[in-house]
Design an enzyme around this catalytic site. Structure first.
Site, mmCIF file in Angstrom:
data_model
loop_
_atom_site.group_PDB
_atom_site.id
_atom_site.type_symbol
_atom_site.label_atom_id
_atom_site.label_comp_id
_atom_site.label_asym_id
_atom_site.label_seq_id
_atom_site.Cartn_x
_atom_site.Cartn_y
_atom_site.Cartn_z
ATOM 1 N N TRP A 16 45.904 40.223 53.256
ATOM 2 C CA TRP A 16 46.777 41.258 52.710
ATOM 3 C C TRP A 16 47.725 41.793 53.771
ATOM 4 O O TRP A 16 48.908 42.043 53.495
ATOM 5 C CB TRP A 16 45.975 42.381 52.062
ATOM 6 C CG TRP A 16 45.128 41.851 50.948
ATOM 7 C CD1 TRP A 16 43.776 41.725 50.937
ATOM 8 C CD2 TRP A 16 45.596 41.298 49.710
ATOM 9 N NE1 TRP A 16 43.368 41.139 49.760
ATOM 10 C CE2 TRP A 16 44.451 40.869 48.993
ATOM 11 C CE3 TRP A 16 46.859 41.119 49.133
ATOM 12 C CZ2 TRP A 16 44.530 40.282 47.731
ATOM 13 C CZ3 TRP A 16 46.937 40.533 47.878
ATOM 14 C CH2 TRP A 16 45.795 40.133 47.197
ATOM 15 N N ASP A 83 47.977 50.333 54.470
ATOM 16 C CA ASP A 83 47.469 49.875 53.179
ATOM 17 C C ASP A 83 45.985 50.239 53.178
ATOM 18 O O ASP A 83 45.200 49.674 53.934
ATOM 19 C CB ASP A 83 47.668 48.349 53.059
ATOM 20 C CG ASP A 83 46.966 47.760 51.831
ATOM 21 O OD1 ASP A 83 46.271 48.499 51.111
ATOM 22 O OD2 ASP A 83 47.111 46.537 51.615
ATOM 23 N N LYS A 107 39.591 49.968 43.765
ATOM 24 C CA LYS A 107 38.336 49.817 44.505
ATOM 25 C C LYS A 107 37.516 51.110 44.425
ATOM 26 O O LYS A 107 36.450 51.129 43.832
ATOM 27 C CB LYS A 107 38.603 49.443 45.959
ATOM 28 C CG LYS A 107 38.642 47.955 46.219
ATOM 29 C CD LYS A 107 39.907 47.307 45.806
ATOM 30 C CE LYS A 107 39.938 45.840 46.235
ATOM 31 N NZ LYS A 107 41.231 45.235 46.005
HETATM 32 C C1 LIG Z 1 43.660 45.641 51.317
HETATM 33 C C2 LIG Z 1 44.313 45.119 50.062
HETATM 34 N N1 LIG Z 1 45.631 45.245 49.889
HETATM 35 C C3 LIG Z 1 46.236 44.800 48.776
HETATM 36 C C4 LIG Z 1 45.537 44.204 47.767
HETATM 37 C C5 LIG Z 1 46.274 43.728 46.556
HETATM 38 O O1 LIG Z 1 45.978 44.474 45.453
HETATM 39 P P1 LIG Z 1 46.619 44.088 44.036
HETATM 40 O O2 LIG Z 1 45.903 42.877 43.578
HETATM 41 O O3 LIG Z 1 46.374 45.286 43.194
HETATM 42 O O4 LIG Z 1 48.058 43.843 44.305
HETATM 43 C C6 LIG Z 1 44.160 44.040 47.884
HETATM 44 C C7 LIG Z 1 43.358 43.394 46.809
HETATM 45 O O5 LIG Z 1 42.209 43.093 46.935
HETATM 46 C C8 LIG Z 1 43.533 44.516 49.057
HETATM 47 O O6 LIG Z 1 42.211 44.372 49.213
#
Ligand SMILES: Cc1ncc(COP(=O)(O)O)c(C=O)c1O
Length: 275
Positions: A16, A83, A107
């Site tokens: 991510w 994030d 989460k």
């Molecule tokens: C740290 C982190 N950032 C971003 C995301 C992306 O989330 P989304 O699928 O809602 O875009 C995730 C998904 O698991 C994540 O764990």
């Protein structure tokens, strides 16, 4: 898109974090201050230098797939953006250290469909509208000026978040939540560390309280599905690790009760005895 004017800095700690950095590259110079990709993201890098002329420094506080976490609020010489999708509200946070925090709700705070963004007012004034055209919908100011109702908000997920926040308050707030998370993860990490067949994948000092990743020692790897089957028979699913790590991943988000942790530890012991 909103904040990169000339240069941005990123800490590459997982998929991510890496995806965020890749997107930033489309808007200007992007510096990767450090990466743990060399060891499949099993640790949080240390001793890196954040360029003092960057518009911001971006981190991903919990690396969901690899089970590593930055569990402290760092000092940054430039605006800090995090994030916090997978560890938001898992511990008390010194929010004053961050200029922006964002994430998906799914989460710790509610169902998928809602996202959260916190921005310091002083940082908001730095939006790069003179550098590029930011589509109205993508401009954070739009959502603030419209009380988060520029478009139709997902009412059910937001209602669920409200109920979750009420629950969080009722159990004693973030301090209590952190204590519970430390206890849950501690029991599981202890079980892994004292096992003769399982081994943790993340370096001990980078371990996450939210996602606990572990594998079977090489001589038992072929038994992976047997362990998953045993867990399934006991009503535990979703324990398969992400394909890039393999093995197992136990997510111990705020909502997971201690009973679930104890049930998994029990299953691990039973499996070990059966071999
Ligand atoms: C740290 C982190 N950032 C971003 C995301 C992306 O989330 P989304 O699928 O809602 O875009 C995730 C998904 O698991 C994540 O764990």
């Amino acid at each position: 898109m909103n904040f990169l004017k000339t240069k941005s800095a990123y800490l590459d700690t997982g998929v991510w974090a890496n995806k965020a950095m890749k997107e930033a590259k489309g808007f200007g110079e992007t510096i990767c201050v450090a990466s743990s990709k060399d060891k499949n993201y099993t640790y949080i890098p240390k001793g890196y230098v954040i360029p003092s002329d960057a518009d911001y420094f971006h981190i991903t506080t919990n690396n969901t797939i690899y089970g590593t976490e930055i569990r402290y609020d760092m000092d940054s010489p430039v605006s800090l953006i995090a994030d916090m999708s997978s560890d938001f509200l898992s511990r008390p946070t010194d929010i004053s250290k961050y200029d922006m925090v964002y994430g998906g709700a799914q989460k710790n705070i509610g169902p998928a469909g809602a996202t959260f963004v916190l921005i310091k007012e002083s940082f908001l004034s730095k939006i790069a509208t003179e550098t590029r055209h930011i589509p109205t919908m993508f401009n954070y100011k739009t959502h603030i000026e419209n009380d988060s109702m520029f478009n139709t908000p997902p009412v059910m997920p937001i209602f669920t978040i409200k109920e979750t926040l009420k629950w969080l308050k009722s159990i004693g707030g973030l301090k209590k939540m952190e204590a519970m998370n430390i206890e849950k993860a501690g029991i599981l990490y202890n079980a892994i560390d004292s096992s003769s067949i399982f081994v943790g994948t993340a370096e001990a000092e980078s371990r996450s309280l939210m996602n606990i990743c572990f594998v079977l020692k090489p001589e038992y790897t072929e038994k992976e599905n047997d362990f998953l089957d045993l867990c399934k028979a006991k009503g535990m699913s979703g324990l398969k690790g992400h394909r890039s790590v393999g093995g197992f991943r136990a997510s111990t988000y705020n909502a997971l009760p201690m009973e679930s942790v104890l049930a998994l530890v029990e299953a691990m012991k039973e499996f070990e005895k059966s071999l």
